[in-house]
Write a protein that holds these residues in place. Structure first.
Motif, mmCIF file in Angstrom:
data_model
loop_
_atom_site.group_PDB
_atom_site.id
_atom_site.type_symbol
_atom_site.label_atom_id
_atom_site.label_comp_id
_atom_site.label_asym_id
_atom_site.label_seq_id
_atom_site.Cartn_x
_atom_site.Cartn_y
_atom_site.Cartn_z
ATOM 1 N N GLY A 93 0.845 -1.194 0.000
ATOM 2 C CA GLY A 93 0.000 0.000 0.000
ATOM 3 C C GLY A 93 0.880 1.245 0.000
ATOM 4 N N ILE A 147 -10.363 0.461 5.505
ATOM 5 C CA ILE A 147 -10.167 0.377 6.962
ATOM 6 C C ILE A 147 -9.372 1.594 7.422
ATOM 7 C CG2 ILE A 147 -9.136 -0.981 8.828
ATOM 8 C CD1 ILE A 147 -9.587 -3.466 7.135
ATOM 9 N N GLY A 197 -0.578 10.590 1.964
ATOM 10 C CA GLY A 197 0.695 11.315 1.844
ATOM 11 C C GLY A 197 1.612 11.004 3.010
HETATM 12 C C1 LIG Z 1 -12.684 5.241 3.875
HETATM 13 C C2 LIG Z 1 -11.352 5.886 3.938
HETATM 14 C C3 LIG Z 1 -11.199 7.164 3.457
HETATM 15 C C4 LIG Z 1 -9.943 7.753 3.488
HETATM 16 N N1 LIG Z 1 -9.789 8.979 2.931
HETATM 17 C C5 LIG Z 1 -8.553 9.424 2.732
HETATM 18 C C6 LIG Z 1 -8.345 10.594 1.947
HETATM 19 O O1 LIG Z 1 -9.286 11.212 1.476
HETATM 20 N N2 LIG Z 1 -7.057 10.979 1.719
HETATM 21 C C7 LIG Z 1 -5.999 10.300 2.256
HETATM 22 O O2 LIG Z 1 -4.853 10.689 2.012
HETATM 23 N N3 LIG Z 1 -6.175 9.212 3.032
HETATM 24 C C8 LIG Z 1 -7.414 8.743 3.258
HETATM 25 N N4 LIG Z 1 -7.591 7.613 3.988
HETATM 26 C C9 LIG Z 1 -6.444 6.973 4.678
HETATM 27 C C10 LIG Z 1 -5.569 6.099 3.808
HETATM 28 O O3 LIG Z 1 -6.276 5.547 2.728
HETATM 29 C C11 LIG Z 1 -4.931 4.945 4.585
HETATM 30 O O4 LIG Z 1 -4.614 5.308 5.889
HETATM 31 C C12 LIG Z 1 -3.666 4.492 3.853
HETATM 32 O O5 LIG Z 1 -4.029 3.940 2.615
HETATM 33 C C13 LIG Z 1 -2.891 3.473 4.653
HETATM 34 O O6 LIG Z 1 -1.788 3.033 3.907
HETATM 35 P P1 LIG Z 1 -1.004 1.734 4.340
HETATM 36 O O7 LIG Z 1 0.018 1.470 3.307
HETATM 37 O O8 LIG Z 1 -0.563 1.869 5.743
HETATM 38 O O9 LIG Z 1 -2.106 0.553 4.365
HETATM 39 P P2 LIG Z 1 -3.044 -0.001 3.226
HETATM 40 O O10 LIG Z 1 -3.415 1.039 2.260
HETATM 41 O O11 LIG Z 1 -4.125 -0.698 3.980
HETATM 42 O O12 LIG Z 1 -2.136 -1.079 2.492
HETATM 43 C C14 LIG Z 1 -1.752 -2.285 3.093
HETATM 44 C C15 LIG Z 1 -1.302 -3.259 2.022
HETATM 45 O O13 LIG Z 1 -0.828 -4.458 2.636
HETATM 46 C C16 LIG Z 1 -1.359 -5.593 1.978
HETATM 47 N N5 LIG Z 1 -1.416 -6.681 2.946
HETATM 48 C C17 LIG Z 1 -2.108 -6.710 4.108
HETATM 49 N N6 LIG Z 1 -1.925 -7.883 4.739
HETATM 50 C C18 LIG Z 1 -1.088 -8.603 3.966
HETATM 51 C C19 LIG Z 1 -0.525 -9.909 4.085
HETATM 52 N N7 LIG Z 1 -0.785 -10.697 5.150
HETATM 53 N N8 LIG Z 1 0.287 -10.349 3.103
HETATM 54 C C20 LIG Z 1 0.552 -9.563 2.013
HETATM 55 N N9 LIG Z 1 0.044 -8.329 1.844
HETATM 56 C C21 LIG Z 1 -0.761 -7.851 2.818
HETATM 57 C C22 LIG Z 1 -2.727 -5.112 1.514
HETATM 58 O O14 LIG Z 1 -3.230 -5.896 0.464
HETATM 59 C C23 LIG Z 1 -2.432 -3.672 1.091
HETATM 60 O O15 LIG Z 1 -1.996 -3.589 -0.237
HETATM 61 C C24 LIG Z 1 -8.843 7.035 4.015
HETATM 62 C C25 LIG Z 1 -9.009 5.751 4.506
HETATM 63 C C26 LIG Z 1 -10.246 5.174 4.464
HETATM 64 C C27 LIG Z 1 -10.370 3.777 4.939
#
Ligand SMILES: Cc1cc2nc3c(=O)[nH]c(=O)nc-3n(C[C@H](O)[C@H](O)[C@H](O)COP(=O)(O)OP(=O)(O)OC[C@H]3O[C@@H](n4cnc5c(N)ncnc54)[C@H](O)[C@@H]3O)c2cc1C
Length: 463
Positions: free
Chosen positions: A26, A332, A423
């Motif tokens: 992500g 989430i 971001g």
């Molecule tokens: C409804 C909603 C609205 C939002 N609105 C905004 C907005 O307008 N603007 C903004 O900037 N942010 C927004 N956010 C926040 C933002 O989208 C998230 O906080 C951000 O995407 C988190 O990034 P991450 O990489 O930590 O996790 P994620 O985006 O959750 O990515 C995690 C990755 O890990 C992978 N993964 C998980 N478990 C495993 C496993 N066991 N094995 C292999 N791969 C795995 C998943 O498939 C995924 O690709 C919003 C969030 C939500 C839920």
């Protein structure tokens, strides 16, 4: 109590080795991979889906919030998207609508082709082999079966703190008081909307469409929509209420409750006639159970059917709209977070905290989505204000070679709600990837042996 099955001792083949292995592709994972790769670390990224971007692409969270100080990989991604589209959406900073499908293409280029990361799609992190404070290998399930991957350093970018959890590290979940955290949303996009006609209707009868969350006049909406700008359409609750009263048979009591929970919240996307709808809300969610997750996806789709039916029936310009797609990942906002050497707190956000070991700056305010019903609690920082995220919040407390980045980094419930923007998650990944690369280069074996000043020099664009 559980019944147990015994599994014969297994020997899992170790089929790959790297300097750094990143779990999850992500926003945090892509920031980590690009930073580590650019600094010469041999990097493998495992991702359970078949594309990069996580919530940004698969969850259809296709609007990137980015702090005014962030000139890092997140800003590069936005510039690349605009260049490809021939648009100028970056002028909307701090909130930039993006095309999630295009983002998938550009992320492959940036992570695989340019940073040289070995990306393994369709690869689920299934177990982590830890000895004491050291993680030795990840066990990854894919079309090859179960295989081991070794590395010097690991970065947990799973969003759910899954690597830290599987390795036996301490976690935090929910609202810090044992209750559920911010409610998740299953996003969906609709296409075939005559947005100009919808704006015309609002212009002709402004009172009919006005609500407590109206942000722009219809005239402003039109200017923004025509000029590659972000338009926030929300939440039309009085309009919705009137239509429900006039048509009491059209929606069941459950459907009426769903419609009244958030109202109609949507925004424009880079393609004309396409809107992103952020109106569903799953209540009572914690995020650490497969049945809970499965139920949430199914309920999210039920809510989408209701919300879309209302929009298509009652909003002018929506008569020929179709559901273009629904998130194939639940949106989430908050689930399991790994416990780090430090926990970022609400007071760090409100007090615009500064730390000597800062690795990123962010300016997002608190945004708590009620886990029990309607409502949003939030606060904004003053213009130009920002807070630091310290290195210690990226260091998993129980291990010597594990970083945590993205929405599973070490933060309390309220602080995470401020710091989880895409971001900032990319910036946290960038910090962890860059730190890992430095430690490998310097032959160090513990994340706490970082040369923090040298790291901060590299991270100047996100500080
Ligand atoms: C409804 C909603 C609205 C939002 N609105 C905004 C907005 O307008 N603007 C903004 O900037 N942010 C927004 N956010 C926040 C933002 O989208 C998230 O906080 C951000 O995407 C988190 O990034 P991450 O990489 O930590 O996790 P994620 O985006 O959750 O990515 C995690 C990755 O890990 C992978 N993964 C998980 N478990 C495993 C496993 N066991 N094995 C292999 N791969 C795995 C998943 O498939 C995924 O690709 C919003 C969030 C939500 C839920």
């Amino acid at each position: 109590m559980f019944d147990y099955v015994a599994v014969k001792e297994q020997r899992i083949p170790v089929t790959a080795e790297a300097d750094i292995v990143i779990a999850g592709g992500g926003p945090a994972g892509i920031g980590a991979a690009i930073a580590a790769g650019r600094e010469g670390a041999r990097t493998i990224l495992i991702e359970r889906m078949f594309y990069l971007g996580g919530a940004l692409t698969g969850g259809l969270v296709s609007k990137i919030a980015i702090s005014h100080r962030n000139r890092g990989i997140a800003a590069e991604l936005l510039e690349r998207l605009d260049r490809y589209q021939g648009t100028s959406f970056i002028q909307n900073r701090p909130e930039v609508p993006v095309d999630p499908e295009l983002a998938k293409l550009i992320l492959d280029r940036m992570v695989i082709d340019e940073a040289g990361t070995e990306v393994r799609f369709g690869s689920v992190l299934s177990q982590a082999a830890a000895e004491g404070r050291e993680i030795k290998a990840l066990l990854v399930s894919s079309i090859n079966g179960l295989q081991g991957i070794r590395a010097k350093y690991f970065i947990d970018c799973t969003g759910d703190g899954q690597l830290n959890f599987l390795a036996g590290g301490a976690s935090m979940i929910g609202n810090d008081e044992g209750g559920p955290g911010s409610a998740p949303t299953l996003m969906f996009r609709i296409a075939g909307v005559d947005v100009d006609r919808f704006i015309d209707a609002q212009e002709k009868n402004e009172e009919e469409y006005r609500s407590a969350r109206t942000r722009h006049s219809p005239k402003e909406m039109r200017e923004l929509y025509q000029g590659d700008r972000y338009v926030f359409f929300a939440d039309y609750l009085p309009f919705l209420q009137r239509r429900l009263e006039e048509n009491p048979e059209m929606f069941s009591p459950w459907e009426q409750k769903i419609l009244r929970t958030r109202g109609l919240i949507f925004l424009n996307q880079p393609q004309r006639g396409v809107l992103l709808v952020n109106s569903t809300r799953i209540l009572g969610f914690r995020g650490g159970d497969v049945l809970e997750l499965s139920g949430a996806m199914a309920e999210g789709r039920r809510q989408i059917e209701t919300i879309f039916r209302f929009m298509k029936t009652f909003l002018p310009g929506f008569e020929h709209a179709i559901i273009m797609d629904t998130g194939n990942l639940l949106g989430i906002r908050e689930s399991r977070r790994a416990a780090g050497d430090q926990v970022l707190l609400e007071t760090d956000i409100s007090g615009a905290a500064r730390f000597d070991d800062a690795v990123a700056s962010n300016d997002g305010g608190i945004e708590l989505h009620s886990p029990t019903g309607p409502g949003l609690k939030g606060s904004r920082l003053g213009k130009g204000e920002y807070y630091h995220i310290p290195y210690r919040c990226l260091v998993a407390r129980d291990f010597d070679n594990l970083f945590i980045a993205g929405r599973c980094f070490s933060a309390g419930h309220a602080a995470l709600s401020a710091a989880r923007s895409i971001g900032n998650c990319i910036a946290l990944g960038q910090a962890a990837g860059s730190a890992g690369a430095q430690l490998v280069r310097d032959g160090k074996t513990n994340v706490r042996h970082i040369d923090i000043r040298a790291l901060q020099e590299k991270l100047a664009p996100v500080l």
